[in-house]
Motif scaffolding. Structure first.
Motif, PDB file in Angstrom:
ATOM      1  N   ARG A 137       4.569 131.584  79.467  1.00  0.00           N
ATOM      2  CA  ARG A 137       4.453 133.010  79.766  1.00  0.00           C
ATOM      3  C   ARG A 137       5.755 133.572  80.318  1.00  0.00           C
ATOM      4  O   ARG A 137       5.893 133.805  81.514  1.00  0.00           O
ATOM      5  N   THR A 142       9.362 136.770  72.400  1.00  0.00           N
ATOM      6  CA  THR A 142       9.821 138.162  72.348  1.00  0.00           C
ATOM      7  C   THR A 142      11.348 138.189  72.404  1.00  0.00           C
ATOM      8  O   THR A 142      12.009 138.906  71.651  1.00  0.00           O
ATOM      9  N   TYR A 331       5.939 145.733  78.296  1.00  0.00           N
ATOM     10  CA  TYR A 331       4.829 146.423  77.661  1.00  0.00           C
ATOM     11  C   TYR A 331       5.164 146.969  76.268  1.00  0.00           C
ATOM     12  O   TYR A 331       4.443 146.741  75.307  1.00  0.00           O
ATOM     13  N   MET A 334       5.534 144.214  73.820  1.00  0.00           N
ATOM     14  CA  MET A 334       4.246 143.621  73.493  1.00  0.00           C
ATOM     15  C   MET A 334       3.548 144.439  72.418  1.00  0.00           C
ATOM     16  O   MET A 334       3.008 143.901  71.461  1.00  0.00           O
ATOM     17  N   ALA A 337       4.899 143.651  69.080  1.00  0.00           N
ATOM     18  CA  ALA A 337       4.409 142.379  68.532  1.00  0.00           C
ATOM     19  C   ALA A 337       2.952 142.504  68.121  1.00  0.00           C
ATOM     20  O   ALA A 337       2.525 141.928  67.133  1.00  0.00           O
ATOM     21  N   ASN A 338       2.192 143.284  68.881  1.00  0.00           N
ATOM     22  CA  ASN A 338       0.781 143.472  68.554  1.00  0.00           C
ATOM     23  C   ASN A 338       0.580 144.087  67.186  1.00  0.00           C
ATOM     24  O   ASN A 338      -0.356 143.767  66.478  1.00  0.00           O
TER      25      ASN A 338
ATOM     26  N   SER B  17      -0.575 130.599  78.237  1.00  0.00           N
ATOM     27  CA  SER B  17      -0.200 130.529  79.650  1.00  0.00           C
ATOM     28  C   SER B  17      -0.268 131.913  80.290  1.00  0.00           C
ATOM     29  O   SER B  17      -0.252 132.932  79.605  1.00  0.00           O
ATOM     30  N   GLY B  18      -0.344 131.888  81.604  1.00  0.00           N
ATOM     31  CA  GLY B  18      -0.363 133.151  82.335  1.00  0.00           C
ATOM     32  C   GLY B  18      -1.645 133.938  82.194  1.00  0.00           C
ATOM     33  O   GLY B  18      -1.643 135.160  82.268  1.00  0.00           O
ATOM     34  N   PHE B 156      -2.862 140.469  73.720  1.00  0.00           N
ATOM     35  CA  PHE B 156      -1.610 140.231  73.020  1.00  0.00           C
ATOM     36  C   PHE B 156      -1.924 139.435  71.752  1.00  0.00           C
ATOM     37  O   PHE B 156      -2.570 138.381  71.819  1.00  0.00           O
ATOM     38  N   VAL B 157      -1.521 139.949  70.622  1.00  0.00           N
ATOM     39  CA  VAL B 157      -1.906 139.337  69.347  1.00  0.00           C
ATOM     40  C   VAL B 157      -1.487 137.856  69.240  1.00  0.00           C
ATOM     41  O   VAL B 157      -2.303 137.013  68.879  1.00  0.00           O
ATOM     42  N   PRO B 158      -0.228 137.500  69.557  1.00  0.00           N
ATOM     43  CA  PRO B 158       0.121 136.079  69.488  1.00  0.00           C
ATOM     44  C   PRO B 158      -0.774 135.224  70.388  1.00  0.00           C
ATOM     45  O   PRO B 158      -1.157 134.105  70.028  1.00  0.00           O
TER      46      PRO B 158
END
Lengths: 365, 271
Positions: A137, A142, A331, A334, A337-338, B17-18, B156-158
């Motif tokens: 994480r 990214t 954000y 993200m 990527a979404n 994770s997280g 989150f998609v991944p």
């Protein structure tokens, strides 16, 4: 393009084979063949060649590469070997050769190699950059995906990403890509591959950016051994000027071996619970004994708030090691990527992209 | 002791994770302890475990010392010697801390986790907090588990892809689907991706949804005090208490039946 070819090959039989390939192709014109490299360097001038095919199984020929470059500065210098030899290939690249191939069987292979090496960029050795997040994480992928895009754009050279996060690799998702082959097949075949035949295992996601996907299932991760992966990385360095490796979290001999091989290590962490700096400090200790530690290992923190120099310095002090770069809240990234729309990231606020561009500038060699 | 006949092993696992594994492991341990159970929490994130960081405790001994001691003087071995106690007010529970150095982590054997679990089976509950990956240690923990809490965050998609891969892998490796409880953390934090869609991908409904309470969690970590033990009311604790009640079968029997998922109902059909 019409290539005027000079062949330097000591083995008469092999020399004849290559001559025949060249003669049979409309794209090439055979200017001369030499058995002796010293003679070739001096005598080729009168033929005004634009392509040298140099046999580098003979190590004497490798050491003549600088002479060729001096005398024929704008000429393509392709090195040929009977079997793929990563050490020789790296030596040739260091000396400034255009690239290395296995002894060709068809003229198309030579054309393909010229195109690939032309796309690759300058005739310099590859820069291998390993991305590692000790605990996970950390916005690592990214970072990998965005830096790859920035690197390709800023350098104008080819970038390859190897998704070595073997159980949970996310690189294809970031590019909304569905690769046909994965690292598992590449590693399985490595002993019979050369850069040209490795190339199709990578998937092109944009002009200058290619990805090698992680295994399809976590249990296949065990099939990817460190030594084979490093061979793939070295081979990929012949195709791409920058090879980015996305590593799994956790410290083991696989991760440390790849880090050791890499030219640059990016250690990434995301500010969250507050323990990240502590974990990073412990992780840095692993690299401390390395002679190039301070130069090779770079720390990047994401989700730094406020994302400014004061905070960066504060983190550096807490870490007792300079923080190379910081990134703001993830954000916006993200959501990119979404939607699988990273490639359209210019639509994102340019303030985010500029962070990556700046880091990429620092990585360009 | 609150009607528990057999001791239970609960693993907090995820393939992302997280997602709050440690937060939930620590609070579950604290809540169970508060209810009067004896609890031992194993921090099996051997390299980067945060249980002791969270609780602000400095353990004298770790799992590494325990393994070393067993190897060198098996006759004198006492598992509880190597536990660290966390105490707040009249609530306390035990912790098996992770090794202090990376070198020690390489040496921890999965069989030793099994050994420690058997030696400490007098605890009403053993909770495993794990690292995000499929490893021998984690498979051992999963094998020993009465309940596998598979923790998800659907923002989150991944990450959702990795939850799907993780869950499918557990099923593929024949873990009883009744044993696996899908728990969604931060279920209310954002709705760009709908819970139903995440459930659709996973092919199973969430057994429980834990709300996001960022400020309370942050404060809890700063104070080193589990949320369920703090005086202030917070929605995370309320929800976690319900989850623990479900796990301990307190007035939630019917609900468990209802919510044990698609696969479970199929099994019943063919039962």
């Amino acid at each position: 393009m019409d290539y005027k070819v000079v062949i330097i090959e000591g083995n008469a039989k092999q020399s004849e084979k290559i001559e025949n390939i060249i003669r049979d192709s409309d794209d090439f014109q055979l200017a001369a063949t030499f058995g002796n490299v010293a003679a070739a360097v001096i005598q080729s001038k009168i033929f005004k060649p634009n392509l040298f095919l140099l046999d580098v199984d003979n190590t004497l020929n490798i050491s003549a590469i600088p002479e060729f470059l001096k005398n024929y500065p704008n000429t393509i210098l392709l090195c040929m070997m009977e079997r793929w030899n990563p050490d020789s290939a790296e030596r040739c690249n260091e000396l400034g050769a255009t690239g290395c191939i296995i002894n060709p069987v068809h003229a198309e292979e030579i054309i393909e190699a010229i195109n690939i090496f032309n796309k690759r960029g300058s005739n310099k050795p590859a820069e291998v950059i390993a991305f590692f997040s000790p605990k996970g994480r950390s916005a690592k992928t990214t970072l990998v995906a965005n830096l790859a895009l920035s690197l390709a754009r800023e350098s104008g050279e080819a970038v390859g990403i190897i998704d070595a996060d073997l159980q949970f690799g996310d690189v294809p998702i970031f590019f909304d890509a569905e690769p046909e082959s994965t690292i598992v097949e590449a590693v399985r075949d490595v002993k019979i591959l050369s850069p040209l035949t490795l190339s199709p295992y990578f998937m092109q996601v944009v002009d200058d950016l290619y990805i090698l996907s992680s295994p399809r299932q976590p249990e296949l991760a065990d099939l990817v051994e460190r030594e084979n992966l490093i061979e793939i990385v070295r081979m990929a360095g012949n195709l791409y000027r920058y090879v980015l490796i996305d590593l799994p979290s956790g410290i083991d001999s696989f991760v440390m071996g790849v880090c050791e091989f890499a030219d640059t290590i990016i250690l990434s962490g995301m500010i969250g619970t507050g323990f990240e700096v502590k974990h990073m400090r412990r992780s840095l200790e692993l690299f401390q004994g390395w002679s190039d530690y301070g130069k090779k290992v770079n720390v990047i923190f994401s989700r730094v708030d406020p994302c400014n120099e004061i905070e960066q310095n504060r983190l550096s002090n807490e870490l007792n090691y300079p923080v190379y770069a910081i990134l703001p809240n993830e954000y916006l990234l993200m959501s990119a990527a979404n939607s699988g729309r990273l490639l359209e990231r210019n639509e994102l606020s340019s303030s985010i992209t500029k962070y990556f561009d700046r880091i990429a500038e620092g990585l360009i060699k | 002791m609150a009607g528990i006949e057999n001791n239970a092993v609960i693993t907090i696992f995820s393939t992302v994770s997280g997602v709050g594994k440690t937060l939930i492991a620590v609070n579950m341990a604290a809540e169970l302890a508060k209810l009067g159970h004896s609890v031992c929490l194993f921090d099996l994130d051997l390299q980067f475990g945060d249980v002791c960081n969270y609780l602000k405790i400095s353990p004298q001994f770790t799992i590494s010392d325990a393994q070393f001691s067993l190897k060198n003087s098996p006759k004198d071995f006492q598992a509880e010697t190597f536990l660290t106690t966390y105490k707040r007010g009249n609530v306390s529970f035990s912790i098996l801390a992770p090794p202090k150095t990376f070198t020690e982590t390489y040496k921890i054997q999965a069989s030793f986790i099994e050994y420690m679990t058997s030696k400490l089976n007098y605890f009403d509950f053993i909770i495993f907090d794990t690292a995000k990956k499929f490893s021998e240690i984690n498979f051992t923990a999963l094998n020993l588990s009465t309940i596998i809490t598979f923790l998800c965050v659907g923002d989150f998609v991944p990450a959702i892809k990795n939850l799907k891969i993780g869950y499918d892998t557990l099923v593929k490796f024949n873990y009883d689907e009744n044993k696996i409880r899908l728990i969604q953390n931060r279920s209310d934090s954002q709705k760009l991706i709908l819970t139903e869609d995440v459930e659709g991908v996973l092919g199973r409904q969430f057994y429980h949804n834990l709300p996001n309470d960022y400020m309370s969690a942050k404060k809890s970590i700063e104070n080193g005090c589990p949320l369920v033990l703090s005086d202030s009311l917070n929605k995370f604790s309320e929800s976690l208490k319900i989850l623990v009640a479900k796990y301990t079968n307190q007035n939630f029997e019917e609900k468990i039946e209802e919510e044990s998922g698609f696969f479970a109902s199929i099994k019943k059909l063919f039962g």
